[in-house]
Design an enzyme around this catalytic site. Structure first.
Site, PDB file in Angstrom:
ATOM      1  N   HIS A 103       0.817  -1.211   0.000  1.00 23.01           N
ATOM      2  CA  HIS A 103       0.000   0.000   0.000  1.00 23.01           C
ATOM      3  C   HIS A 103       0.859   1.273   0.000  1.00 23.01           C
ATOM      4  O   HIS A 103       0.646   2.156   0.838  1.00 23.01           O
ATOM      5  CB  HIS A 103      -0.915   0.033   1.230  1.00 23.01           C
ATOM      6  N   PRO A 104       1.806   1.437  -0.899  1.00 26.01           N
ATOM      7  CA  PRO A 104       2.612   2.666  -0.867  1.00 26.01           C
ATOM      8  C   PRO A 104       1.797   3.890  -1.269  1.00 26.01           C
ATOM      9  O   PRO A 104       1.030   3.854  -2.232  1.00 26.01           O
ATOM     10  CB  PRO A 104       3.723   2.389  -1.887  1.00 26.01           C
TER      11      PRO A 104
END
Length: 546
Positions: free
Chosen positions: A478-479
Site C-alpha cells: 500500500h505505498p
C-alpha cells in the site's frame, strides 16, 4: 524523434486512477484523450482468476519487480515490492479488497490541505458515484456505478471461529467496513464479478470506453520524461512527454492538461527523471533541475503486516486441502462449476479493525485473516492445517523515500520505506501481537487447539516483539504519499488541494502518491475516489475556459 502529436489530455499510467480518468475525460466526444501504459494488455488468464495474484506478482509480464532497499527496521531485510505493470495497474494483481478507510483519514487530509472539500462527508459522494454495491444503493453506497463490490464466494469454519473469538475479545461484529468507522470483525467485500477479478480496466475501459474514437490507448509505451517549458510570461509549464513506444521515441503534447497517474513509485520517479524535485539530488545524478520541488519522493508510507501463524486441529484449511493432486483437482472443479471455492479467494477473506491499546480513540490496527500458512509469499504452503492472522498498523508514523538512482527511465528507483523507524510504530507492533494472542486465546478458538507457530510464545517483552516484527513483517503493498498535497505554505507539498503540481502549469498528479497520510485500510478504492474528484476538477477547468 518525430514531431509532437497533440491530444487534449494525456494520461500517463493506465492503472487504477488512469483508467477512471480516461473514461471520464473521453466522455465528451470532442476531447481527444491519450492513455499511456508501460505494460501490456491484461489478457493474461491469471489476471481474471482471483487466486491468480500468486502468478502475477513476481511475473515480469504483470509486475515491475521492485525491491526495497535493505531496511534497518526489518533487521536488514529487503522486501519484494509488487506494482502492476499491465493495463489496470495494481488493480489487476492486488488483493481485490474493497476498503475506503475511515472518516478521520479524510478529515485529516482536509486539515493538512486547508480545504474542507477533502472531508469525509465531501468525499463520500465520489465513492458512491462509481460504486455498484451488491446490496444496492443507500446513503453510504452506490448502486449504478462501474466499480463492482460483491460478497466473497467461499466459507471456512475456522474463520467463523475467529469471528466469534474476536467478539469474545471485545471486537463487535460488522457487515460493512465502509461506513466511516471500521471497528469490528467480519468478512471483506471484494472487487469481483461473479467470481472473476474486477479490475479498473474492466470497470472503466470496457466494454464501451475503449471503443471511443476519441480515446487512444498505447500499451508497451514507457514515458521517459516530461518536458518543462516556459510561457511567454516566464511561467513554467509541463505539457509534453517523451514516450518510448514499440515504434520508437515519440513526443506527445497535451493541449489542455497532462495528468501523471503512474502511482506512488512511478510518479515521483518520472518527476525526478524530468528534473522536477530536489535540486542537489538530481544534479548529483547528472539530471538538470528544471523545477525545484523538495517534497518529490519524500513522505513514503505503507502498511506493514505482521504475520502470526497458528497450527489448528479439527478444521480443514487450504494447507491440506491443496496438498494433493486430488485436492487441487476438486478445487479447480469447484471453480469451473460455480466460480467459488479457493480459486475465487482474495488473499485475505476475514478482516477485523480494533485498537492496539486503550489510548487510541479510533481503531488503529487491521487484521487480514487467512485459512492457510506459509513461510513467506511465494513459498509452499505448510503441510499442517493452520491459519494466519496478519495485523498492520493503520497509521504508521515512519516515513520513507522513493528516489531515482540513475537518469534512465528503465532503471528501478531506490525504495526505502524505513519501516518501524519510530518508537510509536515499534510499540504498536508489539501491542498488536498481544491483541492477536488475546483473540486466539478466547473460548471460541479452543475447539481448534491453536498452537502459535510464528512468532512463538517464548517472545513476550516489548523489545522481543518489536524485534520479531522486524524479522517476520512484510509489506501489504500500500505505498502512498510520495507527491503529497498540502497548503500553499507547506514546502514539502508537491501538489495543491486540486492536485496541480506546485509552480507548474498544465500538470496534475492523480494517484495514491498525493495522499498526505495513508488511509486506514486498503488503498485501491480511495485512489479511485481521488481520480473521480480530479476528473470533476479537470472538466470544470475546461468549462471555465470555454
Amino acid at each position: 524523434m518525430s514531431e509532437a502529436t497533440t491530444f487534449d489530455y494525456v494520461v500517463v499510467g493506465a492503472g487504477t486512477a488512469g483508467c477512471l480518468l480516461a473514461n471520464r475525460l473521453s466522455a465528451d466526444p470532442a476531447m481527444r484523450v491519450l492513455l499511456i501504459e508501460a505494460g501490456g494488455m491484461d489478457n493474461y488468464h491469471w489476471i481474471r482468476i482471483p487466486v491468480g495474484y500468486l502468478y502475477c506478482i513476481g511475473n515480469p509480464r504483470t509486475d515491475w519487480l521492485y525491491q526495497t532497499e535493505a531496511d534497518a527496521g526489518l533487521n536488514g531485510r529487503r522486501l519484494r515490492y509488487p506494482r502492476g505493470r499491465v493495463l489496470g495497474g495494481s488493480s489487476s494483481i492486488n488483493g481485490m479488497i474493497y476498503m475506503r478507510g475511515q472518516a478521520r483519514d479524510y478529515d485529516a487530509w482536509a486539515a493538512a490541505c486547508g480545504d474542507d472539500t477533502w472531508r469525509w462527508d465531501e468525499c463520500l459522494p465520489f465513492f458512491r458515484q462509481h460504486e455498484r454495491h451488491h446490496a444496492g444503493g443507500d446513503a453510504m453506497h452506490g448502486a449504478n456505478g462501474e466499480w463492482r463490490v460483491e460478497r466473497q464466494r467461499l466459507h471456512w469454519d475456522v474463520l467463523d471461529g475467529f469471528v466469534e473469538a474476536a467478539q469474545q475479545a471485545g471486537i463487535p461484529a460488522t457487515s460493512d467496513f465502509n461506513r466511516g468507522n471500521n471497528e469490528g470483525v467480519g468478512y471483506f467485500e471484494v472487487n469481483q464479478h461473479r467470481g472473476w477479478r474486477w479490475s479498473a480496466a474492466d470497470a472503466f475501459l470496457r466494454p464501451d470506453c475503449i471503443k471511443r474514437p476519441n480515446l487512444t490507448l498505447w500499451t508497451g509505451a514507457q514515458v521517459q520524461r516530461l518536458l518543462v517549458e516556459h510561457d511567454a510570461d516566464g511561467a513554467a509549464r509541463c505539457a509534453s512527454a517523451e514516450v518510448l513506444t514499440p515504434g520508437g521515441l515519440r513526443t506527445v503534447r497535451a493541449a489542455r492538461e497532462l495528468v501523471l497517474s503512474a502511482g506512488a513509485i512511478g510518479s515521483p520517479q518520472l518527476l525526478e527523471l524530468s528534473g522536477i524535485g530536489q535540486g542537489p539530488l538530481l544534479q548529483g545524478l547528472g539530471i538538470e533541475t528544471k523545477h525545484e520541488l523538495p517534497g518529490v519522493g519524500a513522505n513514503l508510507q505503507d502498511h506493514l503486516q505482521i504475520r502470526s501463524v497458528y497450527a489448528v486441529e479439527g478444521a480443514r484449511t487450504l494447507n491440506t486441502r491443496a496438498a494433493t493432486l486430488w485436492g487441487k483437482a476438486m478445487i479447480a472443479l469447484e471453480y469451473a462449476a460455480r466460480r467459488s471455492g479457493p480459486m475465487s479467494m482474495a488473499p485475505s477473506q476475514l478482516g477485523a479493525f480494533t485498537r492496539s491499546s486503550p489510548e487510541h480513540v479510533w481503531p488503529n490496527i487491521e487484521y487480514h485473516v487467512q485459512p492457510l500458512s506459509l513461510d513467506a509469499f511465494g513459498e509452499p504452503l505448510h503441510r499442517f492445517d493452520a491459519i494466519t492472522a496478519s495485523v498492520c498498523n493503520l497509521n504508521p508514523t515512519s516515513r520513507g523515500t522513493v528516489h531515482v538512482r540513475t537518469p534512465r527511465a528503465e532503471d528501478a528507483p531506490a525504495i526505502a520505506p524505513n519501516y518501524l523507524s519510530t518508537d510509536a510504530d515499534r510499540k504498536v507492533a508489539a501491542d498488536s501481537l498481544r491483541v492477536t494472542r488475546r483473540i486466539v486465546d478466547q473460548p471460541a478458538m479452543a475447539r481448534y487447539a491453536p498452537r502459535e507457530v510464528k512468532p512463538g510464545v517464548q517472545f513476550q517483552s516489548d523489545e522481543d516483539l518489536a524485534r520479531l516484527a522486524g524479522d517476520i513483517a512484510t509489506t501489504i503493498f500500500h505505498p502512498v504519499g510520495t507527491c503529497r498535497m498540502g497548503r500553499a505554505d507547506d514546502a514539502g507539498a508537491v501538489v495543491d488541494a486540486r492536485l496541480r503540481v506546485r509552480g507548474l502549469r498544465g500538470l496534475r498528479v492523480v494517484d495514491a502518491s498525493v495522499m498526505p497520510t495513508i488511509t486506514s485500510g486498503n488503498t485501491n478504492s480511495p485512489t479511485l475516489m481521488i481520480a473521480e474528484r480530479a476528473a470533476r476538477w479537470i472538466i470544470e477547468t475546461r468549462s471555465d475556459r470555454e
